[in-house]
Enzyme design. Structure first.
Site, PDB file in Angstrom:
ATOM      1  N   ASP A  68       3.445  -5.243   5.723  1.00 37.95           N
ATOM      2  CA  ASP A  68       4.643  -6.030   5.454  1.00 37.95           C
ATOM      3  C   ASP A  68       4.836  -7.266   6.334  1.00 37.95           C
ATOM      4  O   ASP A  68       5.085  -8.354   5.851  1.00 37.95           O
ATOM      5  CB  ASP A  68       5.887  -5.148   5.602  1.00 37.95           C
ATOM      6  CG  ASP A  68       5.856  -3.915   4.734  1.00 37.95           C
ATOM      7  OD1 ASP A  68       4.760  -3.509   4.316  1.00 37.95           O
ATOM      8  OD2 ASP A  68       6.917  -3.344   4.480  1.00 37.95           O
TER       9      ASP A  68
ATOM     10  N   TYR B 243      17.552   4.108   0.533  1.00 30.57           N
ATOM     11  CA  TYR B 243      16.536   3.061   0.586  1.00 30.57           C
ATOM     12  C   TYR B 243      17.041   1.805  -0.118  1.00 30.57           C
ATOM     13  O   TYR B 243      17.654   1.878  -1.189  1.00 30.57           O
ATOM     14  CB  TYR B 243      15.236   3.522  -0.079  1.00 30.57           C
ATOM     15  CG  TYR B 243      14.158   2.454  -0.053  1.00 30.57           C
ATOM     16  CD1 TYR B 243      13.385   2.259   1.086  1.00 30.57           C
ATOM     17  CD2 TYR B 243      13.945   1.623  -1.155  1.00 30.57           C
ATOM     18  CE1 TYR B 243      12.423   1.261   1.120  1.00 30.57           C
ATOM     19  CE2 TYR B 243      12.987   0.628  -1.127  1.00 30.57           C
ATOM     20  CZ  TYR B 243      12.234   0.445   0.020  1.00 30.57           C
ATOM     21  OH  TYR B 243      11.292  -0.547   0.057  1.00 30.57           O
TER      22      TYR B 243
ATOM     23  N   GLN C 118       0.194  -2.364  -4.925  1.00 37.59           N
ATOM     24  CA  GLN C 118      -0.294  -2.132  -3.565  1.00 37.59           C
ATOM     25  C   GLN C 118      -1.815  -1.999  -3.600  1.00 37.59           C
ATOM     26  O   GLN C 118      -2.417  -1.964  -4.673  1.00 37.59           O
ATOM     27  CB  GLN C 118       0.344  -0.869  -2.960  1.00 37.59           C
ATOM     28  CG  GLN C 118       1.672  -1.134  -2.284  1.00 37.59           C
ATOM     29  CD  GLN C 118       2.166   0.030  -1.446  1.00 37.59           C
ATOM     30  OE1 GLN C 118       1.979   1.183  -1.789  1.00 37.59           O
ATOM     31  NE2 GLN C 118       2.827  -0.280  -0.338  1.00 37.59           N
TER      32      GLN C 118
ATOM     33  N   TRP D 108       5.443   6.180  -3.142  1.00 37.99           N
ATOM     34  CA  TRP D 108       4.764   4.919  -2.851  1.00 37.99           C
ATOM     35  C   TRP D 108       3.312   5.007  -3.305  1.00 37.99           C
ATOM     36  O   TRP D 108       2.670   6.049  -3.170  1.00 37.99           O
ATOM     37  CB  TRP D 108       4.816   4.612  -1.357  1.00 37.99           C
ATOM     38  CG  TRP D 108       5.849   3.604  -0.978  1.00 37.99           C
ATOM     39  CD1 TRP D 108       5.639   2.281  -0.682  1.00 37.99           C
ATOM     40  CD2 TRP D 108       7.264   3.814  -0.820  1.00 37.99           C
ATOM     41  NE1 TRP D 108       6.833   1.667  -0.366  1.00 37.99           N
ATOM     42  CE2 TRP D 108       7.838   2.581  -0.447  1.00 37.99           C
ATOM     43  CE3 TRP D 108       8.089   4.932  -0.981  1.00 37.99           C
ATOM     44  CZ2 TRP D 108       9.198   2.435  -0.220  1.00 37.99           C
ATOM     45  CZ3 TRP D 108       9.450   4.788  -0.758  1.00 37.99           C
ATOM     46  CH2 TRP D 108       9.995   3.554  -0.383  1.00 37.99           C
TER      47      TRP D 108
ATOM     48  N   GLU E  64       4.208   7.802  11.681  1.00 39.82           N
ATOM     49  CA  GLU E  64       3.842   6.767  10.706  1.00 39.82           C
ATOM     50  C   GLU E  64       2.757   5.857  11.286  1.00 39.82           C
ATOM     51  O   GLU E  64       1.799   5.503  10.612  1.00 39.82           O
ATOM     52  CB  GLU E  64       5.081   5.957  10.339  1.00 39.82           C
ATOM     53  CG  GLU E  64       4.842   4.887   9.293  1.00 39.82           C
ATOM     54  CD  GLU E  64       6.101   4.119   8.917  1.00 39.82           C
ATOM     55  OE1 GLU E  64       6.028   3.266   8.012  1.00 39.82           O
ATOM     56  OE2 GLU E  64       7.171   4.366   9.527  1.00 39.82           O
TER      57      GLU E  64
ATOM     58  N   TRP F  83       0.042   3.553  -2.505  1.00 36.54           N
ATOM     59  CA  TRP F  83      -1.143   3.953  -1.741  1.00 36.54           C
ATOM     60  C   TRP F  83      -0.879   5.152  -0.845  1.00 36.54           C
ATOM     61  O   TRP F  83      -1.780   5.932  -0.558  1.00 36.54           O
ATOM     62  CB  TRP F  83      -1.788   2.775  -1.033  1.00 36.54           C
ATOM     63  CG  TRP F  83      -1.122   2.078   0.113  1.00 36.54           C
ATOM     64  CD1 TRP F  83       0.206   1.937   0.355  1.00 36.54           C
ATOM     65  CD2 TRP F  83      -1.811   1.369   1.168  1.00 36.54           C
ATOM     66  NE1 TRP F  83       0.394   1.186   1.498  1.00 36.54           N
ATOM     67  CE2 TRP F  83      -0.822   0.817   2.004  1.00 36.54           C
ATOM     68  CE3 TRP F  83      -3.145   1.143   1.465  1.00 36.54           C
ATOM     69  CZ2 TRP F  83      -1.131   0.066   3.145  1.00 36.54           C
ATOM     70  CZ3 TRP F  83      -3.451   0.383   2.594  1.00 36.54           C
ATOM     71  CH2 TRP F  83      -2.459  -0.138   3.414  1.00 36.54           C
ATOM     72  N   ASP F  84       0.384   5.359  -0.455  1.00 33.57           N
ATOM     73  CA  ASP F  84       0.738   6.605   0.240  1.00 33.57           C
ATOM     74  C   ASP F  84       0.359   7.802  -0.619  1.00 33.57           C
ATOM     75  O   ASP F  84      -0.160   8.815  -0.125  1.00 33.57           O
ATOM     76  CB  ASP F  84       2.238   6.662   0.505  1.00 33.57           C
ATOM     77  CG  ASP F  84       2.749   5.580   1.422  1.00 33.57           C
ATOM     78  OD1 ASP F  84       3.126   5.878   2.563  1.00 33.57           O
ATOM     79  OD2 ASP F  84       2.782   4.406   0.984  1.00 33.57           O
TER      80      ASP F  84
END
Length: 420
Positions: free
Chosen positions: A165, A86, A106, A38, A388, A40-41
């Site tokens: 989200d 996913y 993102q 991902w 998270e 920005w992760d």
């Protein structure tokens, strides 16, 4: 309060989590729930790696940029290896980049961390960041070309694009969408995490409808701008790109790169950021570009202004009010709002990444709330682990566990041993 041996053990656990989620050149946010890279992760992961492995930090950013599209856009997901845990996967997204990917982006935090990592070790990092700089510049230019509204604010074209989200800011724009043709699908996220902590089916139907819309026009930016009913000027994207633009300019000047146009773009973004001031709310707010309506939400995104170099006393008063109601970090939505849900994703929980962006921005401007935000984040992690996100009232861990970006924020900022 823990003693330093306990903090050393937490540092070791954070490093273990980064290695656990390392897939060889890129990290996943956490195994199972998010099995891909991902955007920005990954930039946060680089920040974490930089605390003990400089080379691995640069590799993380380099791998992320291998997915950059010809347009300059850097996708929010890179599907390096197929993983059926996913949904939606690459067959649904139909991305058009060099690596199977999603079709949206993102928040542009990569330049923020590229500068931080470079300044940590300029001589060792110069060649690595020199190679990345023009790619970051192209991505930022793409934002200016395709995501600005008439006032200069940065828009999101899908709720996933902002990284927030299911925030209440999207409720009204999503209600306008009739998700006809979405059909049956099987979500994978709710098999990993309690559905009460995730977006609802109402939200998810519209997420998938918007993905299908983009895929139907081959993710052509001009076509999508004309037909997409979801276009919201967003504090997250605007404040972060403004901060990242400042960092990109500073990096470019240090490296001797061609920085032409960046200062002018910063002025546009500054005006765009100020256009997100809701005079009735007396705070920065999201604005529906299609209708002109305000979201009417005080959110963690409202408090990103200081990182972008914008001080505001009334927003600081909102932050003080909100923080007086919680114990474990900045809530993603106002706890006094009827839409506040302390464990449902972006409708209330506290996120270490947002705490870092808010807290570091406050610190850069010499604001007294900076220490409070860091202390709240430290307490959440030391008492409840590397989740998270967290219930801001109780600190209860929520979402995925052994989470990359929470470990990275601990190592780079929240730990008493952190440099920053």
């Amino acid at each position: 309060m823990k003693d330093m041996a306990d903090y050393d053990a937490l540092d070791a656990e954070a490093r273990r989590i980064l290695h656990l989620n390392d897939r060889g050149g890129y990290t996943v946010p956490t195994d199972g729930l998010y099995p891909y890279q991902w955007n920005w992760d990954s930039a946060f992961a680089a920040f974490g790696f930089a605390q003990f492995d400089l080379d691995r930090a640069w590799v993380e950013l380099e791998t992320l940029m291998t997915g950059q599209w010809a347009s300059g856009m850097v996708p929010h997901i890179l599907f390096h290896q197929v993983d059926d845990r996913y949904f939606p996967g690459p067959d649904v997204w139909q991305g058009v980049g060099p690596i199977p990917s999603s079709g949206i982006t993102q928040p542009a935090v990569a330049a923020i961390f590229a500068r931080l990592i470079y300044e940590q070790a300029p001589e060792e990092s110069r060649d690595r960041v020199m190679a990345l700089w023009p790619k970051l510049r192209a991505w930022h230019r793409w934002f200016m070309d395709w995501r600005t509204d008439d006032a200069g604010a940065i828009c999101v074209t899908h709720p996933w694009e902002a990284g927030r989200d299911n925030t209440p800011e999207w409720d009204a724009p999503l209600k306008r969408i009739d998700p006809q043709g979405v059909g049956e699908y099987t979500r994978r996220d709710t098999s990993h995490v309690d559905p009460a902590m995730r977006p609802t089916k109402f939200d998810y139907d519209r997420y998938i409808w918007l993905v299908n819309l983009g895929a139907s026009v081959g993710w052509d930016d001009a076509k999508l701008k004309a037909i997409n009913p979801f276009r919201v000027a967003d504090p997250t994207m605007t404040f972060i790109l403004l901060r990242a633009h400042r960092d990109l300019l500073a990096l470019g000047e240090a490296l001797g790169c061609d920085t032409a146009g960046i200062a002018d773009e910063i002025a546009v973004l500054e005006a765009g950021a100020r256009s997100l001031w809701n005079p009735e709310l007396r705070c920065f707010d999201a604005r529906d570009v299609v209708t002109g309506d305000w979201a009417g939400c005080v959110s963690s995104a409202s408090f990103l202004c200081w990182g972008a170099g914008i001080d505001d006393a009334e927003t600081a008063a909102h932050l003080d009010r909100v923080m007086a109601k919680v114990q474990y970090g900045v809530p993603s939505h106002d706890p006094e709002s009827p839409r506040f849900e302390p464990k449902r994703y972006w409708r209330g929980p506290s996120w270490a990444i947002m705490n870092y962006l808010i807290g570091s921005g406050l610190a850069a401007m010499g604001k007294p709330q900076a220490d409070m935000v860091r202390d709240h984040t430290r307490a959440a992690i030391e008492h409840h682990g590397f989740a998270e996100y967290f219930d801001p009232l109780t600190g209860d861990p929520a979402g995925g566990s052994t989470f990359t970006w929470t470990a990275a924020v601990w190592l780079g900022w929240a730990s008493p041993n952190a440099r920053g």
